[in-house]
Design an enzyme around this catalytic site. Structure first.
Site, PDB file in Angstrom:
ATOM      1  N   ASN A   9       0.886  -1.171   0.000  1.00  0.00           N
ATOM      2  CA  ASN A   9       0.000   0.000   0.000  1.00  0.00           C
ATOM      3  C   ASN A   9       0.923   1.221   0.000  1.00  0.00           C
ATOM      4  O   ASN A   9       1.511   1.559   1.030  1.00  0.00           O
ATOM      5  CB  ASN A   9      -0.884  -0.043   1.245  1.00  0.00           C
ATOM      6  N   ARG A  94      -2.614  -2.166  -3.451  1.00  0.00           N
ATOM      7  CA  ARG A  94      -3.791  -1.318  -3.324  1.00  0.00           C
ATOM      8  C   ARG A  94      -3.705  -0.234  -4.395  1.00  0.00           C
ATOM      9  O   ARG A  94      -2.719   0.492  -4.476  1.00  0.00           O
ATOM     10  CB  ARG A  94      -3.788  -0.655  -1.953  1.00  0.00           C
ATOM     11  N   HIS A 182     -12.790   3.445  -0.490  1.00  0.00           N
ATOM     12  CA  HIS A 182     -12.726   2.570   0.707  1.00  0.00           C
ATOM     13  C   HIS A 182     -13.348   1.196   0.434  1.00  0.00           C
ATOM     14  O   HIS A 182     -13.782   0.510   1.355  1.00  0.00           O
ATOM     15  CB  HIS A 182     -13.435   3.214   1.925  1.00  0.00           C
ATOM     16  N   LEU A 210     -14.405   5.269   9.466  1.00  0.00           N
ATOM     17  CA  LEU A 210     -13.973   6.560  10.007  1.00  0.00           C
ATOM     18  C   LEU A 210     -12.498   6.485  10.374  1.00  0.00           C
ATOM     19  O   LEU A 210     -12.135   6.089  11.485  1.00  0.00           O
ATOM     20  CB  LEU A 210     -14.818   6.919  11.247  1.00  0.00           C
ATOM     21  N   ARG A 242      -9.368  16.587   4.876  1.00  0.00           N
ATOM     22  CA  ARG A 242     -10.179  16.871   3.678  1.00  0.00           C
ATOM     23  C   ARG A 242     -11.540  17.430   4.094  1.00  0.00           C
ATOM     24  O   ARG A 242     -12.086  17.040   5.120  1.00  0.00           O
ATOM     25  CB  ARG A 242     -10.401  15.585   2.867  1.00  0.00           C
ATOM     26  N   MET A 285      -7.919  12.614  15.848  1.00  0.00           N
ATOM     27  CA  MET A 285      -9.049  12.628  16.770  1.00  0.00           C
ATOM     28  C   MET A 285      -8.608  12.536  18.234  1.00  0.00           C
ATOM     29  O   MET A 285      -9.217  13.147  19.108  1.00  0.00           O
ATOM     30  CB  MET A 285     -10.008  11.480  16.404  1.00  0.00           C
ATOM     31  N   ARG A 286      -7.527  11.793  18.502  1.00  0.00           N
ATOM     32  CA  ARG A 286      -7.071  11.674  19.902  1.00  0.00           C
ATOM     33  C   ARG A 286      -6.683  13.032  20.462  1.00  0.00           C
ATOM     34  O   ARG A 286      -7.017  13.370  21.597  1.00  0.00           O
ATOM     35  CB  ARG A 286      -5.874  10.715  19.999  1.00  0.00           C
ATOM     36  N   ILE A 332     -10.925   5.786  13.916  1.00  0.00           N
ATOM     37  CA  ILE A 332     -11.865   6.463  14.816  1.00  0.00           C
ATOM     38  C   ILE A 332     -13.042   5.535  15.132  1.00  0.00           C
ATOM     39  O   ILE A 332     -13.439   5.392  16.297  1.00  0.00           O
ATOM     40  CB  ILE A 332     -12.366   7.788  14.181  1.00  0.00           C
ATOM     41  N   GLY A 333     -13.566   4.894  14.110  1.00  0.00           N
ATOM     42  CA  GLY A 333     -14.723   4.004  14.314  1.00  0.00           C
ATOM     43  C   GLY A 333     -14.428   2.866  15.273  1.00  0.00           C
ATOM     44  O   GLY A 333     -15.281   2.468  16.070  1.00  0.00           O
ATOM     45  N   GLU A 381      -8.126  -4.296   5.315  1.00  0.00           N
ATOM     46  CA  GLU A 381      -8.026  -4.099   3.867  1.00  0.00           C
ATOM     47  C   GLU A 381      -6.931  -4.978   3.258  1.00  0.00           C
ATOM     48  O   GLU A 381      -7.062  -5.471   2.143  1.00  0.00           O
ATOM     49  CB  GLU A 381      -7.737  -2.621   3.571  1.00  0.00           C
TER      50      GLU A 381
HETATM   51  P1  ADP Z   1      -5.954   5.868   7.811  1.00  0.00           P
HETATM   52  O1  ADP Z   1      -7.141   6.380   7.056  1.00  0.00           O
HETATM   53  O2  ADP Z   1      -4.738   6.721   7.662  1.00  0.00           O
HETATM   54  O3  ADP Z   1      -5.706   4.374   7.677  1.00  0.00           O
HETATM   55  P2  ADP Z   1      -6.763   5.205  10.521  1.00  0.00           P
HETATM   56  O4  ADP Z   1      -7.835   4.243  10.149  1.00  0.00           O
HETATM   57  O5  ADP Z   1      -5.527   4.685  11.165  1.00  0.00           O
HETATM   58  O6  ADP Z   1      -6.382   6.144   9.320  1.00  0.00           O
HETATM   59  O7  ADP Z   1      -7.432   6.295  11.502  1.00  0.00           O
HETATM   60  C1  ADP Z   1      -6.724   7.376  11.994  1.00  0.00           C
HETATM   61  C2  ADP Z   1      -7.641   8.129  12.954  1.00  0.00           C
HETATM   62  O8  ADP Z   1      -8.003   7.224  14.015  1.00  0.00           O
HETATM   63  C3  ADP Z   1      -6.981   9.333  13.602  1.00  0.00           C
HETATM   64  O9  ADP Z   1      -7.899  10.430  13.652  1.00  0.00           O
HETATM   65  C4  ADP Z   1      -6.720   8.845  15.022  1.00  0.00           C
HETATM   66  O10 ADP Z   1      -6.761   9.885  15.955  1.00  0.00           O
HETATM   67  C5  ADP Z   1      -7.896   7.924  15.244  1.00  0.00           C
HETATM   68  N1  ADP Z   1      -7.618   7.018  16.358  1.00  0.00           N
HETATM   69  C6  ADP Z   1      -6.723   6.020  16.426  1.00  0.00           C
HETATM   70  N2  ADP Z   1      -6.721   5.474  17.670  1.00  0.00           N
HETATM   71  C7  ADP Z   1      -7.634   6.170  18.404  1.00  0.00           C
HETATM   72  C8  ADP Z   1      -8.111   6.106  19.744  1.00  0.00           C
HETATM   73  N3  ADP Z   1      -7.630   5.217  20.594  1.00  0.00           N
HETATM   74  N4  ADP Z   1      -9.075   6.961  20.126  1.00  0.00           N
HETATM   75  C9  ADP Z   1      -9.567   7.879  19.256  1.00  0.00           C
HETATM   76  N5  ADP Z   1      -9.177   8.002  17.980  1.00  0.00           N
HETATM   77  C10 ADP Z   1      -8.220   7.160  17.552  1.00  0.00           C
END
Ligand code: ADP
Length: 402
Positions: A9, A94, A182, A210, A242, A285-286, A332-333, A381
Site C-alpha cells: 500500500n 492497493r 474505501h 472513520l 479533507r 481525533m485523539r 476512529i470508528g 483491507e
Molecule cells: P488511515 O485512514 O490513515 O488508515 P486510521 O484508520 O488509522 O487512518 O485512523 C486514523 C484516525 O483514528 C486518527 O484520527 C486517530 O486519531 C484515530 N484514532 C486512532 N486510535 C484512536 C483512539 N484510541 N481513540 C480515538 N481516535 C483514535
C-alpha cells in the site's frame, strides 16, 4: 517451501507492506507487517510479527536518497534473510482508482499499467503513488506476478441513478460520475457480517469507515448501493484534512475572488481542511478529544464531524428504505468511544439505542433493544488484497494449465 504473498500500500512518502502465508484451501495468514516512512527524505523501516513485536528496524539519512525503489529492493532482501522456508509468489497492490473499466482485481501487464495511468487525472494525489511500485517491480523483478486491487471496485454494484451527477450528458460520457472509495475495507466488512449476525448479510446496513479518510457505505444484501464519496475521495464526510462535501460554488469563489491557483485550492481542500482546518489544531481525533474541554475549536471540529456523519446516515437510511444495522470501523470508528456514542445518540429517531457499557468495552455489539443493531468491527483491507491476489493468481494459473 511456503508460498507467500506480499501486499503493498504505497503513499507519497510511505510504503506499507504485509506478508501472508498461502496454504491450500485456507485463508491467507499474516506473518509480518511493516512500513517504510519518510521515503525520499530521512527514511525509516520497521517490521513486526503478528503479536506486534518489533522484529527489525532501520533508519536512513536524508543524504541516502532512499525512495520507493530502494525500499522495495530492501524489502525483498529483508525477506530473503527472514524467509525461513518462504518464497514470494505474487504481489498485491492497493490501487485507489479502477475507473469504469475495472470492477474486479486484475493481473497487471503492460497494457493494464497503461490503462491505470489514464486514470491518474481521476485521483491525481493517490494513483501515481500506487502505480510507482508496480512499475518498479516490473523493472526489478520482471517475472513476479502482480495484482491490482481497487478501492472503487466494490461500488460498481450501484445503480446508474446512484452514481449519476446532474450534469450534461457529455460529462457522464467523459467518466464524471460517482465512483466511491474505501471499497477494500467495505469488502472486508461485507465478508464478515454473517459472523456477527447472519441477518445483517441480507439486511440494510450502513458501514461507517472513520479513519483519516472517512466515508459511509449503504449495503443491501451485502453489496454497495450508495456511498458518501463520489468522483473523488474529497466528497462526503469531513475527514482528517479533507473538507468532505462542499458547495461547488466555493471552489469558484476560491479561484475567481480569492485568486487561488487550482493547485492551491486543491491543496487547501485535501490537506488543510476537515478536522485540522476547523480545529486549527490537529487532524488526529485523539488530540482533539484531549483538548475539546478547553479548546472551543477542537470541540467544533468534532461536533461538525459527528453532525455530518449523522446527517449522511439519515440520507443513506432513505436510500436503503430503512436500517437493520450500523457498523463502525477504521481508526476512529474502532477506537473512539465518544464518536460512536454521539452518532448513535443522534440516531434515536431511527430506533438505535446505545449499550454504553458494551461501547466502552469496544463491542462488538454496542446497541440494546429490538431496533437496528450497532457494531464495532475492525477492518482488514490488506487481507482483502491478499484474498483477491490469490484468487486472480489461481484463475490465471488455471487458464495457463487448461
Ligand atoms: P488511515 O485512514 O490513515 O488508515 P486510521 O484508520 O488509522 O487512518 O485512523 C486514523 C484516525 O483514528 C486518527 O484520527 C486517530 O486519531 C484515530 N484514532 C486512532 N486510535 C484512536 C483512539 N484510541 N481513540 C480515538 N481516535 C483514535
Amino acid at each position: 517451501m511456503i508460498p507467500v504473498l506480499i501486499v503493498l500500500n504505497a503513499g507519497s512518502s510511505s510504503l506499507k507492506f504485509q506478508v501472508f502465508d498461502l496454504q491450500d484451501g485456507e485463508e491467507p495468514r499474516l506473518v509480518w507487517k511493516g512500513l517504510y516512512e519518510g521515503l525520499g527524505g530521512s527514511a525509516h523501516f520497521l517490521v513486526k510479527d503478528t503479536n506486534s513485536a518489533l522484529l527489525d528496524e532501520m533508519t536512513w539519512g536524508s543524504g541516502d536518497r532512499f525512495g520507493h525503489e530502494e525500499a522495495l529492493i530492501h524489502l525483498v532482501s529483508w525477506l530473503s534473510q527472514f524467509k525461513d522456508d518462504r518464497k514470494p509468489v505474487a504481489i498485491g497492490h492497493r490501487v485507489v482508482h479502477g475507473g469504469e473499466a475495472f470492477s474486479s482485481p486484475v493481473l497487471v501487464d503492460e497494457a493494464i499499467i497503461k490503462k491505470l495511468e489514464t486514470l491518474v487525472p481521476l485521483a491525481p494525489l493517490h494513483q501515481p503513488h500506487n502505480l510507482e511500485p508496480i512499475r518498479i517491480v516490473r523493472r526489478r523483478l520482471p517475472g513476479m506476478p502482480q495484482v491490482a486491487c481497487f478501492d472503487t471496485a466494490f461500488h460498481q454494484t450501484q445503480s446508474d441513478i446512484a452514481s449519476l451527477f446532474a450534469l450534461p450528458r457529455e460529462m457522464r460520457e467523459s467518466g464524471v460520475r460517482r465512483y466511491g472509495f474505501h471499497g477494500l475495507s467495505y469488502d472486508y466488512i461485507a465478508s464478515v457480517l454473517k459472523d456477527y449476525d447472519p441477518r445483517l448479510k441480507e439486511g440494510r446496513v450502513i458501514v461507517a469507515h472513520l479513519g483519516n479518510g472517512a466515508s459511509l457505505c449503504a449495503f443491501k444484501d451485502g453489496v454497495s448501493i450508495a456511498t458518501t464519496m463520489g468522483f473523488s475521495a474529497l466528497d462526503g464526510l469531513p475527514m482528517g484534512t479533507r473538507c468532505g462535501a462542499i458547495d461547488a460554488g466555493v471552489v469558484f469563489f476560491m479561484l475567481r475572488e480569492m485568486k487561488l491557483s487550482p493547485e492551491a485550492a486543491e491543496r487547501m481542500l485535501y490537506t488543510k481542511s476537515g478536522l485540522l482546518g476547523v480545529s486549527g489544531l490537529s487532524n488526529d481525533m485523539r488530540v482533539l478529544r484531549t483538548n475539546a474541554g478547553t479548546n472551543a475549536d477542537a470541540k467544533r471540529a468534532i461536533d461538525l464531524f459527528v453532525y455530518r456523519i449523522t446527517r449522511e446516515i439519515g440520507s443513506l437510511v432513505a436510500a436503503l428504505g430503512g436500517l437493520d444495522g450500523l457498523v463502525f470501523t477504521a481508526g476512529i470508528g474502532e477506537n473512539d468511544v465518544a464518536t460512536r456514542a454521539e452518532v448513535i445518540a443522534g440516531l434515536a429517531w431511527a430506533g438505535l439505542t446505545l449499550d454504553a457499557a458494551a461501547n466502552s468495552a469496544g463491542g462488538p455489539r454496542i446497541s440494546t433493544g429490538s431496533g437496528p443493531t450497532a457494531w464495532v468491527i475492525p477492518t482488514n483491507e490488506e487481507l482483502v488484497i491478499a484474498r483477491q491476489t490469490r484468487s486472480v493468481l489461481g484463475a490465471a494459473q488455471a487458464r495457463l494449465a487448461s
